[in-house]
Write a protein that holds these residues in place. Structure first.
Motif, PDB file in Angstrom:
ATOM      1  N   THR A 196       0.830  -1.200   0.000  1.00 48.27           N
ATOM      2  CA  THR A 196       0.000   0.000   0.000  1.00 48.27           C
ATOM      3  C   THR A 196       0.864   1.249   0.000  1.00 48.27           C
ATOM      4  O   THR A 196       2.032   1.216   0.389  1.00 48.27           O
ATOM      5  CB  THR A 196      -0.934   0.061   1.227  1.00 48.27           C
ATOM      6  OG1 THR A 196      -0.142   0.111   2.406  1.00 48.27           O
ATOM      7  CG2 THR A 196      -1.891  -1.107   1.269  1.00 48.27           C
ATOM      8  N   VAL A 197       0.252   2.335  -0.423  1.00 46.93           N
ATOM      9  CA  VAL A 197       0.823   3.679  -0.349  1.00 46.93           C
ATOM     10  C   VAL A 197      -0.268   4.575   0.198  1.00 46.93           C
ATOM     11  O   VAL A 197      -1.436   4.460  -0.198  1.00 46.93           O
ATOM     12  CB  VAL A 197       1.285   4.156  -1.740  1.00 46.93           C
ATOM     13  CG1 VAL A 197       1.178   5.625  -1.922  1.00 46.93           C
ATOM     14  CG2 VAL A 197       2.692   3.711  -2.016  1.00 46.93           C
ATOM     15  N   THR A 198       0.093   5.452   1.127  1.00 50.85           N
ATOM     16  CA  THR A 198      -0.873   6.364   1.734  1.00 50.85           C
ATOM     17  C   THR A 198      -0.390   7.793   1.575  1.00 50.85           C
ATOM     18  O   THR A 198       0.801   8.060   1.696  1.00 50.85           O
ATOM     19  CB  THR A 198      -1.051   6.035   3.229  1.00 50.85           C
ATOM     20  OG1 THR A 198      -1.523   4.687   3.348  1.00 50.85           O
ATOM     21  CG2 THR A 198      -2.059   6.961   3.885  1.00 50.85           C
ATOM     22  N   PHE A 199      -1.323   8.688   1.282  1.00 50.64           N
ATOM     23  CA  PHE A 199      -1.025  10.113   1.247  1.00 50.64           C
ATOM     24  C   PHE A 199      -2.233  10.865   1.784  1.00 50.64           C
ATOM     25  O   PHE A 199      -3.306  10.289   1.962  1.00 50.64           O
ATOM     26  CB  PHE A 199      -0.651  10.588  -0.165  1.00 50.64           C
ATOM     27  CG  PHE A 199      -1.750  10.439  -1.185  1.00 50.64           C
ATOM     28  CD1 PHE A 199      -2.633  11.484  -1.438  1.00 50.64           C
ATOM     29  CD2 PHE A 199      -1.895   9.261  -1.905  1.00 50.64           C
ATOM     30  CE1 PHE A 199      -3.640  11.353  -2.376  1.00 50.64           C
ATOM     31  CE2 PHE A 199      -2.899   9.125  -2.851  1.00 50.64           C
ATOM     32  CZ  PHE A 199      -3.778  10.175  -3.089  1.00 50.64           C
ATOM     33  N   GLY A 200      -2.057  12.135   2.055  1.00 44.27           N
ATOM     34  CA  GLY A 200      -3.157  12.913   2.611  1.00 44.27           C
ATOM     35  C   GLY A 200      -3.164  14.329   2.081  1.00 44.27           C
ATOM     36  O   GLY A 200      -2.228  14.771   1.403  1.00 44.27           O
ATOM     37  N   PHE A 201      -4.231  15.032   2.419  1.00 41.93           N
ATOM     38  CA  PHE A 201      -4.363  16.422   1.972  1.00 41.93           C
ATOM     39  C   PHE A 201      -5.389  17.160   2.808  1.00 41.93           C
ATOM     40  O   PHE A 201      -6.255  16.558   3.442  1.00 41.93           O
ATOM     41  CB  PHE A 201      -4.730  16.494   0.485  1.00 41.93           C
ATOM     42  CG  PHE A 201      -6.039  15.851   0.135  1.00 41.93           C
ATOM     43  CD1 PHE A 201      -7.222  16.582   0.141  1.00 41.93           C
ATOM     44  CD2 PHE A 201      -6.100  14.514  -0.200  1.00 41.93           C
ATOM     45  CE1 PHE A 201      -8.421  15.994  -0.190  1.00 41.93           C
ATOM     46  CE2 PHE A 201      -7.304  13.911  -0.527  1.00 41.93           C
ATOM     47  CZ  PHE A 201      -8.466  14.652  -0.517  1.00 41.93           C
ATOM     48  N   ASN A 202      -5.257  18.474   2.783  1.00 42.48           N
ATOM     49  CA  ASN A 202      -6.283  19.375   3.313  1.00 42.48           C
ATOM     50  C   ASN A 202      -6.966  20.030   2.132  1.00 42.48           C
ATOM     51  O   ASN A 202      -6.320  20.342   1.128  1.00 42.48           O
ATOM     52  CB  ASN A 202      -5.674  20.470   4.196  1.00 42.48           C
ATOM     53  CG  ASN A 202      -5.205  19.938   5.529  1.00 42.48           C
ATOM     54  OD1 ASN A 202      -5.643  18.893   5.979  1.00 42.48           O
ATOM     55  ND2 ASN A 202      -4.312  20.670   6.167  1.00 42.48           N
ATOM     56  N   GLY A 203      -8.252  20.244   2.274  1.00 38.56           N
ATOM     57  CA  GLY A 203      -9.006  20.892   1.210  1.00 38.56           C
ATOM     58  C   GLY A 203     -10.017  21.856   1.783  1.00 38.56           C
ATOM     59  O   GLY A 203     -10.296  21.853   2.980  1.00 38.56           O
ATOM     60  N   THR A 204     -10.538  22.697   0.913  1.00 40.56           N
ATOM     61  CA  THR A 204     -11.614  23.596   1.314  1.00 40.56           C
ATOM     62  C   THR A 204     -12.933  22.956   0.927  1.00 40.56           C
ATOM     63  O   THR A 204     -13.035  22.288  -0.099  1.00 40.56           O
ATOM     64  CB  THR A 204     -11.492  24.982   0.645  1.00 40.56           C
ATOM     65  OG1 THR A 204     -11.511  24.815  -0.776  1.00 40.56           O
ATOM     66  CG2 THR A 204     -10.215  25.673   1.072  1.00 40.56           C
ATOM     67  N   GLY A 205     -13.923  23.147   1.774  1.00 38.87           N
ATOM     68  CA  GLY A 205     -15.238  22.586   1.524  1.00 38.87           C
ATOM     69  C   GLY A 205     -15.905  23.238   0.334  1.00 38.87           C
ATOM     70  O   GLY A 205     -15.629  24.385  -0.003  1.00 38.87           O
ATOM     71  N   GLY A 206     -16.767  22.510  -0.300  1.00 38.10           N
ATOM     72  CA  GLY A 206     -17.502  23.030  -1.435  1.00 38.10           C
ATOM     73  C   GLY A 206     -18.862  23.542  -1.017  1.00 38.10           C
ATOM     74  O   GLY A 206     -19.095  23.888   0.138  1.00 38.10           O
ATOM     75  N   VAL A 207     -19.750  23.550  -1.962  1.00 40.35           N
ATOM     76  CA  VAL A 207     -21.112  24.013  -1.726  1.00 40.35           C
ATOM     77  C   VAL A 207     -21.929  22.856  -1.155  1.00 40.35           C
ATOM     78  O   VAL A 207     -21.954  21.773  -1.716  1.00 40.35           O
ATOM     79  CB  VAL A 207     -21.749  24.501  -3.046  1.00 40.35           C
ATOM     80  CG1 VAL A 207     -23.174  24.950  -2.821  1.00 40.35           C
ATOM     81  CG2 VAL A 207     -20.911  25.618  -3.639  1.00 40.35           C
ATOM     82  N   GLY A 208     -22.577  23.070  -0.026  1.00 42.82           N
ATOM     83  CA  GLY A 208     -23.434  22.041   0.567  1.00 42.82           C
ATOM     84  C   GLY A 208     -22.638  20.911   1.170  1.00 42.82           C
ATOM     85  O   GLY A 208     -21.637  21.124   1.844  1.00 42.82           O
ATOM     86  N   ALA A 209     -23.066  19.682   0.904  1.00 45.88           N
ATOM     87  CA  ALA A 209     -22.420  18.505   1.476  1.00 45.88           C
ATOM     88  C   ALA A 209     -21.006  18.348   0.939  1.00 45.88           C
ATOM     89  O   ALA A 209     -20.653  18.899  -0.095  1.00 45.88           O
ATOM     90  CB  ALA A 209     -23.246  17.266   1.145  1.00 45.88           C
ATOM     91  N   ASN A 210     -20.216  17.585   1.638  1.00 46.57           N
ATOM     92  CA  ASN A 210     -18.831  17.329   1.255  1.00 46.57           C
ATOM     93  C   ASN A 210     -18.649  15.825   1.059  1.00 46.57           C
ATOM     94  O   ASN A 210     -17.971  15.171   1.847  1.00 46.57           O
ATOM     95  CB  ASN A 210     -17.906  17.882   2.345  1.00 46.57           C
ATOM     96  CG  ASN A 210     -16.458  17.850   1.946  1.00 46.57           C
ATOM     97  OD1 ASN A 210     -16.121  17.519   0.823  1.00 46.57           O
ATOM     98  ND2 ASN A 210     -15.595  18.163   2.882  1.00 46.57           N
ATOM     99  N   PRO A 211     -19.241  15.261  -0.005  1.00 41.92           N
ATOM    100  CA  PRO A 211     -19.195  13.807  -0.169  1.00 41.92           C
ATOM    101  C   PRO A 211     -17.815  13.319  -0.585  1.00 41.92           C
ATOM    102  O   PRO A 211     -17.049  14.036  -1.224  1.00 41.92           O
ATOM    103  CB  PRO A 211     -20.213  13.553  -1.284  1.00 41.92           C
ATOM    104  CG  PRO A 211     -20.190  14.809  -2.091  1.00 41.92           C
ATOM    105  CD  PRO A 211     -19.959  15.922  -1.096  1.00 41.92           C
ATOM    106  N   ALA A 212     -17.519  12.083  -0.220  1.00 38.65           N
ATOM    107  CA  ALA A 212     -16.274  11.446  -0.652  1.00 38.65           C
ATOM    108  C   ALA A 212     -16.394  11.045  -2.116  1.00 38.65           C
ATOM    109  O   ALA A 212     -17.480  10.678  -2.575  1.00 38.65           O
ATOM    110  CB  ALA A 212     -16.004  10.211   0.208  1.00 38.65           C
ATOM    111  N   PRO A 213     -15.306  11.104  -2.866  1.00 38.81           N
ATOM    112  CA  PRO A 213     -15.334  10.634  -4.258  1.00 38.81           C
ATOM    113  C   PRO A 213     -15.671   9.149  -4.310  1.00 38.81           C
ATOM    114  O   PRO A 213     -15.357   8.398  -3.374  1.00 38.81           O
ATOM    115  CB  PRO A 213     -13.905  10.882  -4.749  1.00 38.81           C
ATOM    116  CG  PRO A 213     -13.308  11.836  -3.785  1.00 38.81           C
ATOM    117  CD  PRO A 213     -13.999  11.622  -2.485  1.00 38.81           C
ATOM    118  N   GLU A 214     -16.298   8.728  -5.384  1.00 38.43           N
ATOM    119  CA  GLU A 214     -16.702   7.334  -5.511  1.00 38.43           C
ATOM    120  C   GLU A 214     -15.917   6.570  -6.571  1.00 38.43           C
ATOM    121  O   GLU A 214     -15.909   5.351  -6.565  1.00 38.43           O
ATOM    122  CB  GLU A 214     -18.192   7.257  -5.834  1.00 38.43           C
ATOM    123  CG  GLU A 214     -19.058   7.769  -4.709  1.00 38.43           C
ATOM    124  CD  GLU A 214     -20.530   7.646  -5.005  1.00 38.43           C
ATOM    125  OE1 GLU A 214     -20.903   7.014  -6.006  1.00 38.43           O
ATOM    126  OE2 GLU A 214     -21.320   8.196  -4.229  1.00 38.43           O
TER     127      GLU A 214
END
Length: 141
Positions: free
Chosen positions: A113-131
């Motif tokens: 496995t490889v793991t990485f991370g990030f910070n992001g700014t919220g969008g409009v309304g809900a903040n769903p995870a990518p599918e």
């Protein structure tokens, strides 16, 4: 001829969606049979505070060969934007995010496995995870 169904077919447009989907699938993976890639992606949100969020992504090589050099893509659909990343280089064009491995983690051994991370700014309304995640052109489960 009014009675010729071959020349007067009224519902030929009903086949247009089928033709489009067949052409799309034929274009995937160089025209070969469409199969998920040898990868599994886990996306975890560790924090969501309205105006921003922190997420971690783990890529697992479920195949039998090493992955040399990886590029993972996904899309945000609520206007989220990447601000800061670690353990991968992230770029964003519109909704599409591209993560590329660093020199020290761009090889994933079978079962590894490889793991990485990030910070992001919220969008409009809900903040769903990518599918949908695509690793080096192959859809991951």
């Amino acid at each position: 001829d009014i009675e010729s169904w071959a020349t007067n077919e009224l519902t030929i447009n009903w086949n247009a969606p089928l033709a489009w989907v067949a052409a799309f699938l034929a274009d995937q993976n160089d025209g070969s049979v469409f199969r998920p890639g040898s990868c599994e992606v886990t996306y975890v949100k560790h924090g969501d505070w309205g105006s921003g969020f922190t997420s971690q992504v783990t890529i697992k090589n479920t195949g039998t060969k090493p992955i040399d050099g990886w590029k993972l893509q996904w899309s945000f659909h609520s206007g989220q934007q990447i601000e800061l990343s670690w353990l991968a280089d992230l770029t964003q064009q519109g909704a599409t995010v591209t993560a590329v491995g660093k020199s020290y983690n761009d090889r994933i051994e079978p079962g590894g496995t490889v793991t990485f991370g990030f910070n992001g700014t919220g969008g409009v309304g809900a903040n769903p995870a990518p599918e949908l995640f695509v690793l080096n052109g192959q859809v991951c489960s």
